[in-house]
Design an enzyme around this catalytic site. Structure first.
Site, PDB file in Angstrom:
ATOM      1  N   CYS A  20       0.809  -1.236   0.000  1.00  0.00           N
ATOM      2  CA  CYS A  20       0.000   0.000   0.000  1.00  0.00           C
ATOM      3  C   CYS A  20       0.836   1.276   0.000  1.00  0.00           C
ATOM      4  O   CYS A  20       0.313   2.359  -0.250  1.00  0.00           O
ATOM      5  CB  CYS A  20      -0.940   0.003   1.196  1.00  0.00           C
ATOM      6  N   HIS A  79      -3.814   7.114   2.811  1.00  0.00           N
ATOM      7  CA  HIS A  79      -4.139   5.809   2.215  1.00  0.00           C
ATOM      8  C   HIS A  79      -5.516   5.396   2.734  1.00  0.00           C
ATOM      9  O   HIS A  79      -5.819   5.538   3.924  1.00  0.00           O
ATOM     10  CB  HIS A  79      -3.071   4.794   2.617  1.00  0.00           C
ATOM     11  N   ASN A 107     -10.396  -0.229  -0.410  1.00  0.00           N
ATOM     12  CA  ASN A 107      -8.937  -0.116  -0.408  1.00  0.00           C
ATOM     13  C   ASN A 107      -8.401  -0.645  -1.738  1.00  0.00           C
ATOM     14  O   ASN A 107      -8.407  -1.849  -1.981  1.00  0.00           O
ATOM     15  CB  ASN A 107      -8.381  -0.922   0.770  1.00  0.00           C
TER      16      ASN A 107
HETATM   17  O1  UT7 Z   1      -4.055  -1.431   3.403  1.00  0.00           O
HETATM   18  C1  UT7 Z   1      -3.206  -2.368   3.968  1.00  0.00           C
HETATM   19  C2  UT7 Z   1      -3.201  -2.328   5.427  1.00  0.00           C
HETATM   20  N1  UT7 Z   1      -4.405  -2.904   5.957  1.00  0.00           N
HETATM   21  C3  UT7 Z   1      -5.086  -2.291   6.888  1.00  0.00           C
HETATM   22  O2  UT7 Z   1      -4.754  -1.207   7.267  1.00  0.00           O
HETATM   23  C4  UT7 Z   1      -6.262  -3.027   7.511  1.00  0.00           C
HETATM   24  C5  UT7 Z   1      -6.187  -2.952   9.012  1.00  0.00           C
HETATM   25  N2  UT7 Z   1      -7.222  -3.701   9.701  1.00  0.00           N
HETATM   26  C6  UT7 Z   1      -8.520  -3.327   9.692  1.00  0.00           C
HETATM   27  O3  UT7 Z   1      -8.888  -2.399   8.996  1.00  0.00           O
HETATM   28  C7  UT7 Z   1      -9.473  -4.048  10.594  1.00  0.00           C
HETATM   29  O4  UT7 Z   1      -8.749  -4.860  11.487  1.00  0.00           O
HETATM   30  C8  UT7 Z   1     -10.514  -4.951   9.865  1.00  0.00           C
HETATM   31  C9  UT7 Z   1     -11.484  -4.057   9.118  1.00  0.00           C
HETATM   32  C10 UT7 Z   1      -9.809  -5.896   8.907  1.00  0.00           C
HETATM   33  C11 UT7 Z   1     -11.307  -5.749  10.889  1.00  0.00           C
HETATM   34  O5  UT7 Z   1     -11.901  -4.878  11.844  1.00  0.00           O
HETATM   35  P1  UT7 Z   1     -11.717  -5.154  13.398  1.00  0.00           P
HETATM   36  O6  UT7 Z   1     -12.465  -4.114  14.107  1.00  0.00           O
HETATM   37  O7  UT7 Z   1     -10.250  -5.239  13.680  1.00  0.00           O
HETATM   38  O8  UT7 Z   1     -12.439  -6.527  13.592  1.00  0.00           O
HETATM   39  P2  UT7 Z   1     -11.860  -7.863  14.243  1.00  0.00           P
HETATM   40  O9  UT7 Z   1     -10.929  -8.537  13.328  1.00  0.00           O
HETATM   41  O10 UT7 Z   1     -11.415  -7.565  15.632  1.00  0.00           O
HETATM   42  O11 UT7 Z   1     -13.180  -8.738  14.350  1.00  0.00           O
HETATM   43  C12 UT7 Z   1     -14.256  -8.402  15.253  1.00  0.00           C
HETATM   44  C13 UT7 Z   1     -15.373  -9.413  15.072  1.00  0.00           C
HETATM   45  C14 UT7 Z   1     -14.896 -10.873  15.077  1.00  0.00           C
HETATM   46  O12 UT7 Z   1     -15.903 -11.634  15.704  1.00  0.00           O
HETATM   47  P3  UT7 Z   1     -15.776 -12.085  17.230  1.00  0.00           P
HETATM   48  O13 UT7 Z   1     -14.513 -12.881  17.311  1.00  0.00           O
HETATM   49  O14 UT7 Z   1     -15.693 -10.816  18.024  1.00  0.00           O
HETATM   50  O15 UT7 Z   1     -17.024 -12.856  17.471  1.00  0.00           O
HETATM   51  C15 UT7 Z   1     -14.841 -11.223  13.627  1.00  0.00           C
HETATM   52  O16 UT7 Z   1     -14.993 -12.602  13.388  1.00  0.00           O
HETATM   53  O17 UT7 Z   1     -15.983  -9.222  13.787  1.00  0.00           O
HETATM   54  C16 UT7 Z   1     -16.004 -10.456  13.076  1.00  0.00           C
HETATM   55  N3  UT7 Z   1     -15.887 -10.158  11.643  1.00  0.00           N
HETATM   56  C17 UT7 Z   1     -16.936  -9.834  10.884  1.00  0.00           C
HETATM   57  N4  UT7 Z   1     -18.247  -9.716  11.155  1.00  0.00           N
HETATM   58  C18 UT7 Z   1     -19.066  -9.363  10.147  1.00  0.00           C
HETATM   59  C19 UT7 Z   1     -14.768 -10.119  10.901  1.00  0.00           C
HETATM   60  N5  UT7 Z   1     -15.076  -9.786   9.639  1.00  0.00           N
HETATM   61  C20 UT7 Z   1     -16.424  -9.601   9.612  1.00  0.00           C
HETATM   62  C21 UT7 Z   1     -17.319  -9.245   8.588  1.00  0.00           C
HETATM   63  N6  UT7 Z   1     -18.626  -9.126   8.897  1.00  0.00           N
HETATM   64  N7  UT7 Z   1     -16.912  -8.977   7.327  1.00  0.00           N
END
Ligand code: UT7
Length: 351
Positions: A135, A275, A305
Site C-alpha cells: 500500500c 491511504h 482499499n
Molecule cells: O491497506 C493495507 C493495510 N491494511 C489495513 O490497514 C487493515 C487494518 N485492519 C482493519 O482495517 C481491521 O482490522 C478490519 C477491518 C480488517 C477488521 O476490523 P476489526 O475491528 O479489527 O475486527 P476484528 O478482526 O477484531 O473482528 C471483530 C469481530 C470478530 O468476531 P468475534 O470474534 O468478536 O465474534 C470477527 O470474526 O468481527 C467479526 N468479523 C466480521 N463480522 C461481520 C470479521 N469480519 C467480519 C465481517 N462481517 N466482514
C-alpha cells in the site's frame, strides 16, 4: 598560473552552485480510472456472513469497483489513467522519459506491468519498471520518480499506482473480501525551480511485519501447486487487528513527523491525502496531525482499499479543489510493513 586558474574556476563553480535554483519535481497532471462494475455491501451479504452495518462501522466502506472480463489485468486500469494525462496536457507519448508502476497485482510475475503500460500507451522513448511496496508503493514510487527529475536529466516522468485486488481476494474470507477493490491513477512529474513540488519524503519499512499481511503462495518460496490453489493461498492473508494497530500508530506518527520536520502547523496544511485502508485509521492520522475533517481527502466509501491506487485516486478526485501553493501531506501504511509520508506544495490551480 595554473593554480590561479584552478582557484578561479572553483570560486566560479561555487558561485554558480549557490545561485542556481534547486530543481524540484512537481506533479503537473493527474489521471485516474475505476472499473464500472460495483460490488456493494449488500452484494457481499449474499456471498459471506457479513452485513452493511458491520462493514460501514468498522471500515467506512459502502462499495468497491471490480474489473471484470477475461484477460483484464491491472494494466487495463493504468492505461486509461496514463492516456488521460497525455490527453489533458496534449503531450506526445514519445516525450515521456520514464514510467514507474507501483502495484501488488502485476499483470505477470514478469515482465513488469510498467513495460505493458508503456508499450500500450506508445511511450517509445521511456524506460519503465515496477515497484513493489504494497500500500505504500505509490509513495515509494513518487519519491523515486522525483529523484530522476531532481538530477536535471529527466523531464517527464509518469508514476502509476494501480491494483486489481479482486485478482488476489478470497471471496469466502469475510475478513478481507469486504475491504479491497480495483482501481488506480497516475501523475506526471516535471521539473520546476519555483518553490513548489515534492518537498520532502519520509519512507520506512520493517520486514519483520511481513507475516501479518501477505500472499502465502505464488512466489519462489512456495510456487503454485494444486494444493496451494485448493488452500486459497494465492489470496491476501491478513491478521486484521495486528495490522490495524501498526497502521494507526505508524501512519499517524510519520504524518506528524513530516509536518514537524518542515515546521508545518495544522493550519498550514491544506490537505491530508491518506491511504484509504480504513476510515478509523484515516481519522486517527487526522487527529494526530490536528487538521480538521474538511481537509481530508476521503473516497474509501466508494472504492474501498485499492492498495496502490488509493493516493493517486484521491488526487484525481480532488484535483479541482487543490490550489497552487497548497501544502499537501500524503501518508500511507501497508504490507511489508511499509509506510511513509510525503510533503508536496501543489503546483497548479484548478483548470
Ligand atoms: O491497506 C493495507 C493495510 N491494511 C489495513 O490497514 C487493515 C487494518 N485492519 C482493519 O482495517 C481491521 O482490522 C478490519 C477491518 C480488517 C477488521 O476490523 P476489526 O475491528 O479489527 O475486527 P476484528 O478482526 O477484531 O473482528 C471483530 C469481530 C470478530 O468476531 P468475534 O470474534 O468478536 O465474534 C470477527 O470474526 O468481527 C467479526 N468479523 C466480521 N463480522 C461481520 C470479521 N469480519 C467480519 C465481517 N462481517 N466482514
Amino acid at each position: 598560473m595554473r593554480s590561479g586558474f584552478f582557484l578561479f574556476k572553483q570560486i566560479r563553480d561555487y558561485l554558480y552552485r549557490i545561485n542556481m535554483k534547486k530543481i524540484r519535481a512537481a506533479i503537473t497532471a493527474v489521471g485516474g480510472y475505476l472499473p464500472e462494475d460495483r460490488m456493494t455491501n449488500a452484494d457481499l451479504e449474499k456471498i459471506v456472513d457479513t452485513n452493511d452495518e458491520w462493514i460501514t462501522s468498522r471500515t467506512g466502506i459502502k462499495e468497491r469497483r471490480i474489473l471484470k472480463g477475461e484477460g483484464q489485468g491491472s494494466s487495463v486500469i493504468a492505461i486509461e489513467a496514463v492516456k488521460q494525462i497525455l490527453e489533458k496536457r496534449n503531450i506526445n507519448p514519445d516525450e515521456i522519459d520514464l514510467l514507474i508502476c507501483a502495484t501488488t497485482t502485476p499483470d505477470y510475475v514478469f515482465p513488469a506491468t510498467a513495460n505493458v503500460i508503456a508499450d500500450k500507451c506508445g511511450l517509445i522513448n521511456a524506460f519503465s519498471y515496477d515497484i513493489s511496496a504494497a500500500c505504500s508503493g505509490f509513495l515509494y514510487s513518487l519519491t523515486t520518480g522525483s529523484q530522476f527529475i531532481e538530477t536535471g536529466k529527466y523531464k517527464k516522468v509518469i508514476v502509476v499506482g494501480v491494483d486489481k485486488m479482486s485478482s488476489i481476494i478470497n471471496y469466502e474470507d469475510r475478513t478481507t473480501c469486504i475491504i479491497f477493490g480495483d482501481g488506480g491513477g497516475a501523475v506526471l512529474l516535471e521539473p520546476t525551480t519555483e518553490d513548489l513540488g515534492i518537498v520532502d519524503s519520509i519512507l520506512k519499512s520493517d520486514g519483520s511485519g511481513r507475516k501479518h499481511l501477505y500472499q502465502k503462495a505464488g512466489g519462489s518460496v512456495k510456487p503454485a501447486t494444486v494444493e496451494t490453489v485448493q488452500n486459497k493461498e494465492h489470496s491476501v492473508y491478513q491478521e486484521g487487528q495486528t495490522v490495524f494497530k501498526f497502521a494507526v500508530t505508524n501512519m499517524a506518527d510519520v504524518a506528524y513527523e513530516i509536518m514537524e520536520r518542515n515546521s508545518l502547523g495544522a493550519d498550514d496544511v491544506a490537505w491530508l491525502v491518506p491511504h484509504q485502508a480504513n476510515k478509523r485509521i484515516i481519522d486517527a492520522t487526522r487527529k494526530r496531525m490536528g487538521v480538521s475533517e474538511d481537509k481530508v481527502m476521503v473516497n474509501i466509501h466508494k472504492y474501498g482499499n485499492t492498495t496502490n491506487g488509493t493516493l493517486p485516486l484521491c488526487l484525481w478526485e480532488y484535483e479541482n479543489q487543490m490550489k497552487k501553493g497548497d501544502n499537501i501531506i500524503l501518508a500511507a501504511f501497508g504490507g511489508g510493513f511499509t509506510w511513509g509520508a510525503t510533503y508536496i506544495k501543489w503546483a497548479y490551480d484548478p483548470k
